[in-house]
Design an enzyme around this catalytic site. Sequence first.
Site, PDB file in Angstrom:
ATOM      1  N   HIS A 195     -30.535   1.610 -27.286  1.00  0.00           N
ATOM      2  CA  HIS A 195     -31.855   0.930 -27.120  1.00  0.00           C
ATOM      3  C   HIS A 195     -31.680   0.001 -25.697  1.00  0.00           C
ATOM      4  CE1 HIS A 195     -33.777   1.186 -30.901  1.00  0.00           C
ATOM      5  NE2 HIS A 195     -34.683   0.432 -30.563  1.00  0.00           N
ATOM      6  N   HIS A 242     -26.293  -4.788 -32.935  1.00  0.00           N
ATOM      7  CA  HIS A 242     -25.432  -4.444 -31.806  1.00  0.00           C
ATOM      8  C   HIS A 242     -24.562  -5.911 -31.480  1.00  0.00           C
ATOM      9  CE1 HIS A 242     -26.097  -0.442 -30.798  1.00  0.00           C
ATOM     10  NE2 HIS A 242     -27.576  -0.826 -30.994  1.00  0.00           N
TER      11      HIS A 242
END
Length: 428
Positions: A195, A242
């Site tokens: 991403h 993350h």
Amino acid sequence: MAGGLKAGFVRLMDYLQDPQHVARFQRLCGVRETEPRDKLRNGAPSARHGDVQNGGGDATRRRPESGRGNGAAGENGQVLDKDGVEAQESAVKPLRRNSLTGDLGQEFIIDNKFLFYLFTLGTELGNELFYISFFPFFMWNVDAYVSRRLVVVWVLVMYLGQCTKDVIRWPRPASPPVVKVEMFYNSEYSMPSTHAMSGTAIPLSLFLLTYRRWEYPMLLGLSLAISWCVLVCSSRIYMGMHSILDIIAGFLFSLLILLVFSPALEIIDTFNRTHPYAPLIIISLHVGLGLFSFTLDTWSTSRGDTAQILGSGAGIALASHINYHLGLLPDPPASVLPLQPPSFTLSLIGLCLLRFLLGVIILLATRAVMKALTIPLVCWLFGIPSNDVRKARQHMEVELPYRYIVYGTVGLNALFLVPFLFAYVGLL
């Protein structure tokens, strides 16, 4: 000296990977975990479990009214659940189930609804819905020249990012302490954040490809690119997907890929459009890259997403070759550059929206039809039961052909069939 630097580097990496930093950021942004039921009976406050909607979706539920539902009013008018525990507002679960296990995840509390919606938007800028909307809109309404090169960048960045994930194989941040606001990609590996890679590469490439080709203020384009990048990167920490290290690595890796491949974009695009053997090489290259990379130790969305990206890239590259020979969506001559943005009139906005809506309907219909035809056919060819489509798609023999064929066709239709139909009915 060298040993000290190495030790310091390792400590820095461990520090940036610490899930406590993710949890602190989430708490700062108004995301809190609920307390387990056994703690509730000991007096610890928590969310009302009985009112959480399984399946997620409503992150802004109203506070229950006193005396209604399964709860009862306390001494100060607070709402109590059936165990006599105070209920809290906005207790929800992640919006989508885990793609591998089907797990919906644990409940959490949203204290800041604005940030929840903002970061949900940010994380969607790296998901399929955005790609299937943004790239076609840009092709049909803005600049096919830029969109072709942008897709090449996207394919390179996402392919290399997914392959790196499957080589490094670092897990997602631990929960607890992290709250999993999103669960769908939780079974994938974490390092680097794809991403963050796409959220860096797409806006930065968009700026580099359009600046001086289109007339607009440099500061405006650069500010939009930076804001886009920051929103996507920070949203992945907010979602609990993350660590800070994953985001930094994804950002830097994306910059490295752009530095290496940006000078070759003109060569790649010219080859795709003009070389007589381009269709054969495009198909062979994209299929070969996929077969070379898929060495997963267990199934996750990573393999299918990579095949989907490669298939889309192949379809768009093939469409650019067809368009060149048919004279469809020709590039403007260099003599008219830089291009001037048109005046935003109601008729222009209506035309753009009409193209977008009709085009997306065609693409969604293409995807649905091809999916319905391809999965049973591939299952039949390889002797895999197709009664449970979800399990059937986890077989590599099914998933790869299915993703390549379906999304290759979608990509081909996006850049060729839809503009061809628009030209035929006078919408171009």
